[in-house]
Motif scaffolding. Sequence first.
Motif, PDB file in Angstrom:
ATOM      1  N   GLY A 148       0.825  -1.214   0.000  1.00 27.62           N
ATOM      2  CA  GLY A 148       0.000   0.000   0.000  1.00 27.62           C
ATOM      3  C   GLY A 148       0.854   1.256   0.000  1.00 27.62           C
ATOM      4  N   LEU A 149       1.944   1.234   0.752  1.00 23.88           N
ATOM      5  CA  LEU A 149       2.864   2.372   0.778  1.00 23.88           C
ATOM      6  C   LEU A 149       3.543   2.543  -0.583  1.00 23.88           C
ATOM      7  CD1 LEU A 149       4.564   1.757   4.253  1.00 23.88           C
ATOM      8  CD2 LEU A 149       2.754   3.401   3.724  1.00 23.88           C
ATOM      9  N   ARG A 150       3.880   1.434  -1.223  1.00 24.96           N
ATOM     10  CA  ARG A 150       4.532   1.497  -2.537  1.00 24.96           C
ATOM     11  C   ARG A 150       3.615   2.146  -3.580  1.00 24.96           C
ATOM     12  NH1 ARG A 150       6.476  -4.127  -1.787  1.00 24.96           N
ATOM     13  NH2 ARG A 150       8.710  -4.077  -1.269  1.00 24.96           N
ATOM     14  N   LYS A 151       2.338   1.789  -3.553  1.00 24.60           N
ATOM     15  CA  LYS A 151       1.394   2.353  -4.526  1.00 24.60           C
ATOM     16  C   LYS A 151       1.315   3.870  -4.389  1.00 24.60           C
ATOM     17  CE  LYS A 151      -1.537  -1.761  -4.920  1.00 24.60           C
ATOM     18  NZ  LYS A 151      -2.890  -2.334  -4.671  1.00 24.60           N
ATOM     19  N   SER A 159      11.063  10.702  -5.161  1.00 22.80           N
ATOM     20  CA  SER A 159      12.463  10.377  -5.413  1.00 22.80           C
ATOM     21  C   SER A 159      12.950   9.309  -4.450  1.00 22.80           C
ATOM     22  CB  SER A 159      13.329  11.634  -5.255  1.00 22.80           C
ATOM     23  OG  SER A 159      13.354  12.042  -3.899  1.00 22.80           O
ATOM     24  N   ASN A 160      14.093   8.736  -4.778  1.00 21.46           N
ATOM     25  CA  ASN A 160      14.676   7.713  -3.922  1.00 21.46           C
ATOM     26  C   ASN A 160      15.060   8.261  -2.557  1.00 21.46           C
ATOM     27  OD1 ASN A 160      14.423   5.770  -5.920  1.00 21.46           O
ATOM     28  ND2 ASN A 160      16.492   6.134  -6.738  1.00 21.46           N
ATOM     29  N   ILE A 168      10.118   2.509   3.103  1.00 25.35           N
ATOM     30  CA  ILE A 168       9.729   1.293   2.387  1.00 25.35           C
ATOM     31  C   ILE A 168      10.919   0.345   2.259  1.00 25.35           C
ATOM     32  CG2 ILE A 168       9.024   0.398   0.132  1.00 25.35           C
ATOM     33  CD1 ILE A 168       7.255   2.904  -0.135  1.00 25.35           C
ATOM     34  N   GLU A 169      12.086   0.878   1.948  1.00 23.22           N
ATOM     35  CA  GLU A 169      13.274   0.044   1.824  1.00 23.22           C
ATOM     36  C   GLU A 169      13.632  -0.608   3.161  1.00 23.22           C
ATOM     37  OE1 GLU A 169      16.387   2.423   0.212  1.00 23.22           O
ATOM     38  OE2 GLU A 169      15.542   2.482  -1.805  1.00 23.22           O
ATOM     39  N   LEU A 170      13.546   0.170   4.235  1.00 21.99           N
ATOM     40  CA  LEU A 170      13.848  -0.381   5.563  1.00 21.99           C
ATOM     41  C   LEU A 170      12.848  -1.465   5.949  1.00 21.99           C
ATOM     42  CD1 LEU A 170      14.749   2.879   7.547  1.00 21.99           C
ATOM     43  CD2 LEU A 170      16.317   1.038   6.896  1.00 21.99           C
ATOM     44  N   LEU A 171      11.575  -1.217   5.655  1.00 22.99           N
ATOM     45  CA  LEU A 171      10.537  -2.186   5.991  1.00 22.99           C
ATOM     46  C   LEU A 171      10.686  -3.473   5.171  1.00 22.99           C
ATOM     47  CD1 LEU A 171       7.537   0.289   6.221  1.00 22.99           C
ATOM     48  CD2 LEU A 171       8.324  -1.191   8.085  1.00 22.99           C
ATOM     49  N   THR A 172      11.033  -3.317   3.900  1.00 21.84           N
ATOM     50  CA  THR A 172      11.223  -4.491   3.039  1.00 21.84           C
ATOM     51  C   THR A 172      12.375  -5.353   3.549  1.00 21.84           C
ATOM     52  OG1 THR A 172      10.396  -3.273   1.116  1.00 21.84           O
ATOM     53  CG2 THR A 172      11.683  -5.264   0.691  1.00 21.84           C
ATOM     54  N   THR A 201      14.936  -2.325  14.473  1.00 13.31           N
ATOM     55  CA  THR A 201      13.563  -1.974  14.870  1.00 13.31           C
ATOM     56  C   THR A 201      13.461  -0.505  15.257  1.00 13.31           C
ATOM     57  OG1 THR A 201      13.105  -4.230  15.640  1.00 13.31           O
ATOM     58  CG2 THR A 201      11.734  -2.463  16.540  1.00 13.31           C
ATOM     59  N   LYS A 202      14.398  -0.046  16.052  1.00 14.36           N
ATOM     60  CA  LYS A 202      14.388   1.359  16.456  1.00 14.36           C
ATOM     61  C   LYS A 202      14.529   2.276  15.249  1.00 14.36           C
ATOM     62  CE  LYS A 202      17.694   1.388  19.432  1.00 14.36           C
ATOM     63  NZ  LYS A 202      18.629   2.091  20.335  1.00 14.36           N
ATOM     64  N   SER A 203      15.407   1.907  14.317  1.00  9.54           N
ATOM     65  CA  SER A 203      15.630   2.722  13.126  1.00  9.54           C
ATOM     66  C   SER A 203      14.373   2.798  12.263  1.00  9.54           C
ATOM     67  CB  SER A 203      16.789   2.156  12.313  1.00  9.54           C
ATOM     68  OG  SER A 203      16.996   2.897  11.133  1.00  9.54           O
ATOM     69  N   VAL A 204      13.730   1.656  12.048  1.00 10.60           N
ATOM     70  CA  VAL A 204      12.512   1.619  11.230  1.00 10.60           C
ATOM     71  C   VAL A 204      11.404   2.442  11.877  1.00 10.60           C
ATOM     72  CG1 VAL A 204      10.703   0.123  10.312  1.00 10.60           C
ATOM     73  CG2 VAL A 204      13.080  -0.620  10.213  1.00 10.60           C
TER      74      VAL A 204
END
Length: 225
Positions: A148-151, A159-160, A168-172, A201-204
């Motif tokens: 859902g976040l990606r959409k 941008s990246n 999203i990258e951290l969650l993936t 976890t703290k970072s995400v």
Amino acid sequence: FKSSAESAQRIIKAIDAFGERVKMGNVNLVAGTIEHGELRAASTEFQIRLEQELNSMPIFFVTPRRAYSIDALVDDACGLFSIEESRLFSPTTKIDIQEIGRCIAFDRPTAAGFHCVRAVEAIVRAYHEIVVGVRPDPGTPLGPVINGLRKTRDAQKLSNEDPLNIAIELLTKFKQTYRNPITHPEMVLDASKCMKLFDTTKSVISTMIEDAIERSGNPIHDGFF
């Protein structure tokens, strides 16, 4: 401590009596008196009883985990996050974070990993509400929420370097490296992997909350996440 407490009272009385004996005459004549014998007997009894009771009590000694204070891990793991972040945690999220700290402190790394996953999943659902406008139902797996976040990211052509894309990258990575393996019964974390998971976890969590605050048009109320 009832038994040793009684012995301690006996020592106090023996000390008082011994003191009075000293006041009465030559200190060199005190040794061998009834008062001196009672003091020695009371001291020995106290030592024996205290050792017996301490050996039978559920007392634990825990060593520090990296730079984390054991007191912080056991009593207030939410304090390892910023004040702003901590106030936004829901009661359920706070429970999971507190359990993370206690599991780390008492050497239960796999259990700590389980609570790390629960905390991240709860917060990402709230983050989804800020970004997408809808909060997924409780229990919605991490995968569909990330999609859902990606959409939204793709629709907005971000941008990246945009915080949403970073989140999203951290969650993936979190999902692939930790969440999916931890759901399998055979997965067992060791202390080292557990600490890496906690740091991740703290970072995400911090990344999502920081971006949510920036994106929200209104102040986010306490307990939102």
